[in-house]
Design a protein around this motif. Sequence first.
Motif, PDB file in Angstrom:
ATOM      1  N   TRP A   1      22.411 -35.551 -13.004  1.00 21.46           N
ATOM      2  CA  TRP A   1      22.216 -34.509 -13.989  1.00 21.46           C
ATOM      3  C   TRP A   1      20.680 -34.487 -13.607  1.00 21.46           C
TER       4      TRP A   1
ATOM      5  N   VAL B   1      17.732 -32.257 -20.274  1.00 22.33           N
ATOM      6  CA  VAL B   1      18.642 -30.967 -20.225  1.00 22.33           C
ATOM      7  C   VAL B   1      19.911 -31.122 -20.722  1.00 22.33           C
ATOM      8  N   ARG B   2      20.365 -30.192 -21.449  1.00 26.22           N
ATOM      9  CA  ARG B   2      21.391 -30.482 -22.555  1.00 26.22           C
ATOM     10  C   ARG B   2      22.603 -29.621 -21.645  1.00 26.22           C
ATOM     11  N   PRO B   3      23.795 -30.216 -21.670  1.00 27.87           N
ATOM     12  CA  PRO B   3      24.961 -29.520 -21.085  1.00 27.87           C
ATOM     13  C   PRO B   3      25.354 -28.383 -21.914  1.00 27.87           C
ATOM     14  N   SER B   4      26.042 -27.615 -21.298  1.00 23.99           N
ATOM     15  CA  SER B   4      26.694 -26.404 -22.155  1.00 23.99           C
ATOM     16  C   SER B   4      27.703 -27.005 -23.127  1.00 23.99           C
ATOM     17  N   GLU B   5      27.873 -26.213 -23.981  1.00 20.84           N
ATOM     18  CA  GLU B   5      29.026 -26.213 -25.090  1.00 20.84           C
ATOM     19  C   GLU B   5      30.261 -26.615 -24.382  1.00 20.84           C
ATOM     20  N   GLY B   6      30.458 -25.663 -23.302  1.00 20.48           N
ATOM     21  CA  GLY B   6      31.754 -25.776 -22.631  1.00 20.48           C
ATOM     22  C   GLY B   6      31.908 -26.975 -21.931  1.00 20.48           C
ATOM     23  N   MET B   7      30.773 -27.498 -21.138  1.00 18.09           N
ATOM     24  CA  MET B   7      31.049 -28.950 -20.647  1.00 18.09           C
ATOM     25  C   MET B   7      31.023 -29.785 -21.723  1.00 18.09           C
TER      26      MET B   7
ATOM     27  N   ALA C   1      24.678 -36.612 -19.932  1.00 16.35           N
ATOM     28  CA  ALA C   1      25.643 -35.737 -20.367  1.00 16.35           C
ATOM     29  C   ALA C   1      26.526 -36.186 -21.107  1.00 16.35           C
TER      30      ALA C   1
ATOM     31  N   TYR D   1      24.930 -36.759 -24.513  1.00 12.82           N
ATOM     32  CA  TYR D   1      24.799 -35.296 -25.294  1.00 12.82           C
ATOM     33  C   TYR D   1      26.316 -34.979 -25.787  1.00 12.82           C
TER      34      TYR D   1
END
Length: 71
Positions: free
Chosen positions: A14, A19-25, A48, A51
């Motif tokens: 990561w 750093v936040r993952p996308s909502e899709g991930m 990840a 989150y």
Amino acid sequence: MLWTRAAVVIVPSWPAPEVRPSEGMVAALRRAESGGATVMGLCLGACALGYAGLLDGRRALTHWRQRLLTD
């Protein structure tokens, strides 16, 4: 996505703990876990999973120079 049907999903790294993952991930990781897949993160890949809420109520380790972020 293939990884929502996988038996094992690995987040190998990561960029940084903040750093936040996308909502899709996040949604895909949750679907994989709820579908019975073993989901794991290597080193900062654990961020990840955190989150995505997959570490809630669990103990986790990551790189010794990093700290786990909590909300």
